[in-house]
Design a protein around this motif. Structure first.
Motif, PDB file in Angstrom:
ATOM      1  N   LEU A   1      36.272  35.474  48.058  1.00  0.00           N
ATOM      2  CA  LEU A   1      36.963  36.555  47.352  1.00  0.00           C
ATOM      3  C   LEU A   1      36.566  36.436  45.890  1.00  0.00           C
ATOM      4  O   LEU A   1      36.741  35.381  45.277  1.00  0.00           O
ATOM      5  CB  LEU A   1      38.473  36.426  47.503  1.00  0.00           C
ATOM      6  N   ILE A   2      36.023  37.506  45.326  1.00  0.00           N
ATOM      7  CA  ILE A   2      35.541  37.475  43.949  1.00  0.00           C
ATOM      8  C   ILE A   2      36.442  38.365  43.091  1.00  0.00           C
ATOM      9  O   ILE A   2      36.441  39.587  43.253  1.00  0.00           O
ATOM     10  CB  ILE A   2      34.075  37.953  43.853  1.00  0.00           C
ATOM     11  N   PRO A   3      37.225  37.754  42.205  1.00  0.00           N
ATOM     12  CA  PRO A   3      38.142  38.540  41.372  1.00  0.00           C
ATOM     13  C   PRO A   3      37.435  39.179  40.181  1.00  0.00           C
ATOM     14  O   PRO A   3      36.397  38.699  39.720  1.00  0.00           O
ATOM     15  CB  PRO A   3      39.161  37.497  40.906  1.00  0.00           C
ATOM     16  N   THR A   4      38.017  40.242  39.687  1.00  0.00           N
ATOM     17  CA  THR A   4      37.509  40.912  38.496  1.00  0.00           C
ATOM     18  C   THR A   4      38.530  40.769  37.365  1.00  0.00           C
ATOM     19  O   THR A   4      39.685  40.400  37.597  1.00  0.00           O
ATOM     20  CB  THR A   4      37.256  42.414  38.750  1.00  0.00           C
ATOM     21  N   ALA A   5      38.098  41.078  36.160  1.00  0.00           N
ATOM     22  CA  ALA A   5      38.978  40.980  34.984  1.00  0.00           C
ATOM     23  C   ALA A   5      39.804  42.246  34.854  1.00  0.00           C
ATOM     24  O   ALA A   5      39.775  42.956  33.854  1.00  0.00           O
ATOM     25  CB  ALA A   5      38.149  40.744  33.731  1.00  0.00           C
ATOM     26  N   ARG A   6      40.561  42.528  35.885  1.00  0.00           N
ATOM     27  CA  ARG A   6      41.370  43.748  35.921  1.00  0.00           C
ATOM     28  C   ARG A   6      42.667  43.434  36.648  1.00  0.00           C
ATOM     29  O   ARG A   6      42.687  42.765  37.663  1.00  0.00           O
ATOM     30  CB  ARG A   6      40.605  44.851  36.665  1.00  0.00           C
ATOM     31  N   GLY A   7      43.757  43.888  36.150  1.00  0.00           N
ATOM     32  CA  GLY A   7      45.035  43.725  36.837  1.00  0.00           C
ATOM     33  C   GLY A   7      45.494  42.287  36.920  1.00  0.00           C
ATOM     34  O   GLY A   7      45.092  41.408  36.150  1.00  0.00           O
TER      35      GLY A   7
ATOM     36  N   ASN B   1      27.132  30.365  38.551  1.00  0.00           N
ATOM     37  CA  ASN B   1      27.936  31.584  38.626  1.00  0.00           C
ATOM     38  C   ASN B   1      29.201  31.503  37.780  1.00  0.00           C
ATOM     39  O   ASN B   1      29.812  32.528  37.491  1.00  0.00           O
ATOM     40  CB  ASN B   1      28.314  31.873  40.084  1.00  0.00           C
ATOM     41  N   GLY B   2      29.605  30.281  37.400  1.00  0.00           N
ATOM     42  CA  GLY B   2      30.796  30.128  36.576  1.00  0.00           C
ATOM     43  C   GLY B   2      30.511  29.999  35.095  1.00  0.00           C
ATOM     44  O   GLY B   2      31.446  29.859  34.293  1.00  0.00           O
ATOM     45  N   LEU B   3      29.239  30.033  34.712  1.00  0.00           N
ATOM     46  CA  LEU B   3      28.909  29.954  33.295  1.00  0.00           C
ATOM     47  C   LEU B   3      29.499  31.146  32.540  1.00  0.00           C
ATOM     48  O   LEU B   3      29.580  32.257  33.064  1.00  0.00           O
ATOM     49  CB  LEU B   3      27.389  29.929  33.110  1.00  0.00           C
ATOM     50  N   SER B   4      29.848  30.908  31.306  1.00  0.00           N
ATOM     51  CA  SER B   4      30.456  31.988  30.517  1.00  0.00           C
ATOM     52  C   SER B   4      29.508  33.157  30.329  1.00  0.00           C
ATOM     53  O   SER B   4      29.944  34.282  30.092  1.00  0.00           O
ATOM     54  CB  SER B   4      30.897  31.437  29.151  1.00  0.00           C
ATOM     55  N   THR B   5      28.201  32.900  30.446  1.00  0.00           N
ATOM     56  CA  THR B   5      27.200  33.952  30.261  1.00  0.00           C
ATOM     57  C   THR B   5      26.733  34.573  31.574  1.00  0.00           C
ATOM     58  O   THR B   5      25.897  35.477  31.563  1.00  0.00           O
ATOM     59  CB  THR B   5      25.970  33.372  29.552  1.00  0.00           C
ATOM     60  N   SER B   6      27.253  34.110  32.713  1.00  0.00           N
ATOM     61  CA  SER B   6      26.765  34.589  34.006  1.00  0.00           C
ATOM     62  C   SER B   6      27.231  36.007  34.312  1.00  0.00           C
ATOM     63  O   SER B   6      28.420  36.319  34.160  1.00  0.00           O
ATOM     64  CB  SER B   6      27.233  33.663  35.132  1.00  0.00           C
ATOM     65  N   PRO B   7      26.343  36.881  34.772  1.00  0.00           N
ATOM     66  CA  PRO B   7      26.760  38.230  35.159  1.00  0.00           C
ATOM     67  C   PRO B   7      27.621  38.228  36.418  1.00  0.00           C
ATOM     68  O   PRO B   7      28.217  39.253  36.766  1.00  0.00           O
ATOM     69  CB  PRO B   7      25.426  38.949  35.406  1.00  0.00           C
ATOM     70  N   ASN B   8      27.690  37.085  37.114  1.00  0.00           N
ATOM     71  CA  ASN B   8      28.501  36.994  38.318  1.00  0.00           C
ATOM     72  C   ASN B   8      29.888  36.405  38.044  1.00  0.00           C
ATOM     73  O   ASN B   8      30.675  36.243  38.969  1.00  0.00           O
ATOM     74  CB  ASN B   8      27.778  36.132  39.366  1.00  0.00           C
ATOM     75  N   ASN B   9      30.162  36.111  36.793  1.00  0.00           N
ATOM     76  CA  ASN B   9      31.478  35.613  36.370  1.00  0.00           C
ATOM     77  C   ASN B   9      32.307  36.833  35.975  1.00  0.00           C
ATOM     78  O   ASN B   9      32.560  37.086  34.805  1.00  0.00           O
ATOM     79  CB  ASN B   9      31.298  34.638  35.205  1.00  0.00           C
ATOM     80  N   TRP B  10      32.763  37.581  36.975  1.00  0.00           N
ATOM     81  CA  TRP B  10      33.421  38.861  36.724  1.00  0.00           C
ATOM     82  C   TRP B  10      34.799  38.711  36.094  1.00  0.00           C
ATOM     83  O   TRP B  10      35.273  39.613  35.403  1.00  0.00           O
ATOM     84  CB  TRP B  10      33.573  39.645  38.026  1.00  0.00           C
ATOM     85  N   VAL B  11      35.436  37.587  36.331  1.00  0.00           N
ATOM     86  CA  VAL B  11      36.800  37.417  35.845  1.00  0.00           C
ATOM     87  C   VAL B  11      36.820  36.960  34.388  1.00  0.00           C
ATOM     88  O   VAL B  11      37.875  36.890  33.749  1.00  0.00           O
ATOM     89  CB  VAL B  11      37.563  36.426  36.758  1.00  0.00           C
ATOM     90  N   GLY B  12      35.672  36.642  33.824  1.00  0.00           N
ATOM     91  CA  GLY B  12      35.591  36.258  32.422  1.00  0.00           C
ATOM     92  C   GLY B  12      36.013  34.837  32.138  1.00  0.00           C
ATOM     93  O   GLY B  12      36.514  34.531  31.040  1.00  0.00           O
ATOM     94  N   PHE B  13      35.803  33.928  33.092  1.00  0.00           N
ATOM     95  CA  PHE B  13      36.125  32.509  32.886  1.00  0.00           C
ATOM     96  C   PHE B  13      35.240  31.946  31.777  1.00  0.00           C
ATOM     97  O   PHE B  13      34.015  32.106  31.803  1.00  0.00           O
ATOM     98  CB  PHE B  13      35.894  31.756  34.199  1.00  0.00           C
ATOM     99  N   LYS B  14      35.863  31.279  30.818  1.00  0.00           N
ATOM    100  CA  LYS B  14      35.116  30.670  29.710  1.00  0.00           C
ATOM    101  C   LYS B  14      35.621  29.248  29.485  1.00  0.00           C
ATOM    102  O   LYS B  14      36.803  29.034  29.244  1.00  0.00           O
ATOM    103  CB  LYS B  14      35.257  31.497  28.432  1.00  0.00           C
TER     104      LYS B  14
END
Length: 549
Positions: free
Chosen positions: A297-303, A459-472
C-alpha cells in the motif's frame, strides 16, 4: 535498472495468475498444492534436476517481443528468450546469489572506487569469433549510453577502459556496492561488437542474427508467429539438455488450450486466465519460487495518510492473511517488509531474522491488542473525519485488498472509500502525480531487478519520486548512501536491516504480501529455475525429462 514498476514485468503477470488460481485442485501433483495457511508458504528456487534430454520444447510468452535488443527495449518477453542466448559478465543464480561468469573475477580497490574485471579467454560468440576485451568495453559503453535502457546503472561510473588483453577497469565516482549485481542483469550483457555493427539499426529485429555467446543461438524469428532458439553446438560451456525451444505467444483461451492439449510444454505464468482454466490439470505442474516482488500500500501526501500514526494504525489492523487467502488462494505470503525474500541474495539469515522482527507492526492477522493499539494511534492523531480514498483497478486481487483496507479502517474508527479505475488508467498512478491527486492510498506492487534489499530502499530517499508521502529523514538518506557504497556483504546487510527498520517505522509504504514467481510446466518435464532468476539465468539449458524413456 535497480527499481522497476511496469505492468509488463513477469512478476506482476504472476500476481495476476495467482489471482486466478485461488484454490488448490484435487488433482494437482503433490508438492504443488496451495498451502492451507498462507503464512507458511514455502518457496523453492529450483525444480528437480532433469534426468534425460529433450529434443524440442514449445514455450509460451504472453507477448511477442518488440525487439531482441535489450539495450533498446528491455521487456520480460525479450528477456525470457534472450537469457538463454546472451550471457553476462556476472550471472544471477537460481538462489538469487550472484557469481562471476564471462568475467572470471572482479577485484575492487581498497577505496572501492576501482573495479578490475578479469575476463575469460575461452569464450566464443555464435559466429565463431572469440570474445575480446574490446567487445566487453564496447558493450559496457553501449549499455551506458544515455539513450539506452541500462544507462542509470552507470551514473556512478567515471571511466571504463581496457587495461589488459583480458582485463577491463571501471572507475567510480563513489564506491558502488550494486554495480556487480547490475552486471548480472542487462547491464552486463556482452555483445559481439562486429555483429551488432553489421546489423546496424536493424539489430534485434526479425531476420537479424544474435550477437551473443550463450548455450543457445537465435535461429529463426517469424514475426507474428514464433521465435526459435537452438543449442549452439560449439558453445564454450556445457551443452544444454533441450536441443531446441520454440517460443509462441498467446493470451486467454489460446494460451490455455495450448497448455491443456500439450501443444505447449510450459510458461512462466503471465496470464490470469491460465491458472483459472488449468487448476487441477493432471498433466501440468506449478512451481513457486522466490521473487523480489511485493504487494504494498503506497500512501500519498493527501488526507489522513499524511500522518504516520494513521499509517501505522492501518498496518496493525490489516488482515494480511485474509487478503492472501481470499484474493490470492493462499499463494502470496503475508509479509512485513516491502520487498520480497528473493532480494536476499546474500546474508539470508540476517535478512530473515530482521523480517521476523518486523512482524509485530505488520501482523498476518490482527488480534485484540493490535486493534487496541491501532485505535489508540487514531485517537492520538485526532481521528480524521474525511474518508481515506483507496486507488485500485477491478482485478480480483486488488479488489479484495482494497476491500480489506476499507474494513481495517472501519475497525479502527475511520472511513474508507474505494476508487476503481481501468487497468490501463491504473498504471498512470505510478508515473503521474496529477493522476493520484485524489487518492490517499494505492493498492500497489513492486519488484527490484537486483537481489539486494538496498536496491529497494532508495524509494524512501527524500529526493525519490517514489516517496509520495514526503518522508524526509537526513539520517535515513545518509544510511542509504553509505550502504550503496559498502562493498562488504556482512556490513551492508547490517546497514540494510537498519534502513529497513527506519522505512517500516515511518510507514513510507505499508507492506502486505510477498509474491512468488510461478512456473507452469508439463508434468513429465523438469529442470528450469522457479525463482525470479529466470529473467537473467539460462533456464532452458536445464529443461529436460524427469526420467529416461
Amino acid at each position: 535498472m535497480t527499481t522497476t514498476r511496469t505492468a509488463a514485468v513477469a512478476w506482476l503477470a504472476a500476481l495476476a495468475l495467482l489471482t486466478a488460481t485461488g484454490c488448490s485442485g484435487a488433482d494437482r501433483p503433490a508438492g504443488d498444492r496451495a498451502p492451507a495457511d498462507a503464512a507458511k508458504l514455502d518457496l523453492t528456487a529450483t525444480t528437480p534436476a532433469a534426468e534425460d534430454a529433450l529434443a524440442k520444447a514449445n514455450w509460451l510468452l504472453e507477448d511477442e517481443p518488440d525487439s531482441l535488443d535489450l539495450d533498446a527495449q528491455g521487456t520480460s518477453a525479450g528477456r525470457i528468450v534472450l537469457t538463454n542466448v546472451c550471457e553476462r559478465l556476472y550471472q544471477l543464480q537460481p538462489d538469487m546469489s550472484t557469481k562471476p561468469h564471462l568475467a572470471e573475477k572482479g577485484q575492487a580497490s581498497a577505496d572501492g572506487k576501482t573495479l578490475t574485471l578479469g575476463l575469460r579467454d575461452d569464450v566464443t560468440f555464435h559466429d565463431g569469433s572469440k570474445m575480446t576485451a574490446d567487445d566487453v568495453l564496447w558493450s559496457l559503453k553501449r549499455h551506458a549510453d544515455p539513450d539506452m535502457e541500462q544507462a542509470d546503472e552507470f551514473e556512478n561510473v567515471a571511466a571504463m577502459e581496457k587495461t589488459g588483453e583480458h582485463e577491463i577497469t571501471v572507475r567510480f565516482k563513489e564506491p558502488d556496492a550494486l554495480f556487480l549485481k547490475a552486471l548480472a542483469g542487462d547491464a552486463g550483457i556482452v555483445w559481439n561488437k562486429a555483429r551488432v555493427r553489421e546489423s546496424g539499426k536493424e539489430f534485434g529485429t526479425p531476420g537479424q542474427p544474435d550477437a551473443c555467446s550463450g548455450p543457445y543461438e537465435l535461429t529463426r524469428w517469424d514475426s507474428g508467429d514464433s521465435i526459435t532458439i537452438r543449442a549452439h553446438d560449439a558453445y564454450w560451456g556445457e551443452q544444454p539438455l533441450t536441443r531446441e525451444v520454440v517460443f509462441k505467444w498467446a493470451t486467454d483461451s489460446a494460451l490455455v488450450n495450448a497448455l491443456k492439449t500439450g501443444a505447449a510444454d510450459g510458461a512462466y505464468a503471465e496470464s490470469p486466465n491460465t491458472a483459472a482454466a488449468l487448476r487441477g490439470d493432471k498433466g501440468l505442474s506449478q512451481y513457486y519460487g522466490p521473487s523480489t516482488a511485493s504487494l504494498v500500500l503506497i500512501p500519498t501526501a493527501r488526507g489522513g495518510m499524511q500522518d504516520d500514526r494513521i499509517r501505522h494504525a492501518l498496518s496493525l489492523a490489516l488482515d494480511r492473511k485474509g487478503i492472501a487467502e481470499s484474493g490470492f488462494g493462499g499463494l502470496v505470503q503475508p509479509w512485513a517488509s516491502p520487498v520480497g525474500s528473493g532480494a536476499w541474495g546474500y546474508e539470508k539469515d540476517t535478512f530473515a531474522a530482521a523480517q521476523k522482527k518486523l512482524a509485530a507492526g505488520a501482523p498476518a492477522s490482527p488480534d485484540a491488542d493490535d486493534l487496541a493499539e491501532a485505535k489508540r494511534l487514531v485517537k492520538e492523531s485526532g481521528a480524521p473525519t474525511e474518508p481515506v480514498v483507496i486507488g485500485t483497478d477491478a482485478s480480483q486481487g486488488r479488489t479484495v485488498t482494497a476491500n480489506a483496507v476499507r474494513a481495517a479502517l472501519q475497525r479502527i474508527g475511520l472511513k474508507g472509500e474505494i476508487k476503481t479505475v481501468p487497468t490501463a488508467q491504473f498504471e498512470e498512478f505510478y508515473s503521474d502525480e496529477q493522476a493520484r491527486g485524489d487518492i490517499d492510498l494505492l493498492v500497489g506492487d513492486w519488484y527490484i531487478s537486483k537481489a539486494d534489499p538496498v536496491g529497494f530502499y532508495d524509494n524512501g530517499l527524500s529526493t525519490s519520486p517514489n516517496n509520495w508521502v514526503g518522508f524526509k529523514d537526513a539520517a535515513y538518506d545518509r544510511l542509504v548512501k553509505k550502504a550503496l557504497g559498502t562493498l562488504d556483504d556482512t556490513e551492508r546487510a547490517g546497514l540494510a536491516t537498519d534502513i529497513q527498520q527506519r522505512f517500516v517505522e515511518a510507514a513510507v509504504w505499508i507492506p502486505v504480501a510477498q509474491v512468488p514467481t510461478i512456473l507452469v510446466l508439463d508434468s513429465e518435464l523438469t529442470g528450469p529455475t522457479s525463482s525470479q532468476a529466470y529473467l537473467y539465468y539460462p533456464w532452458a539449458a536445464g529443461l529436460g525429462k524427469k526420467k529416461a524413456g
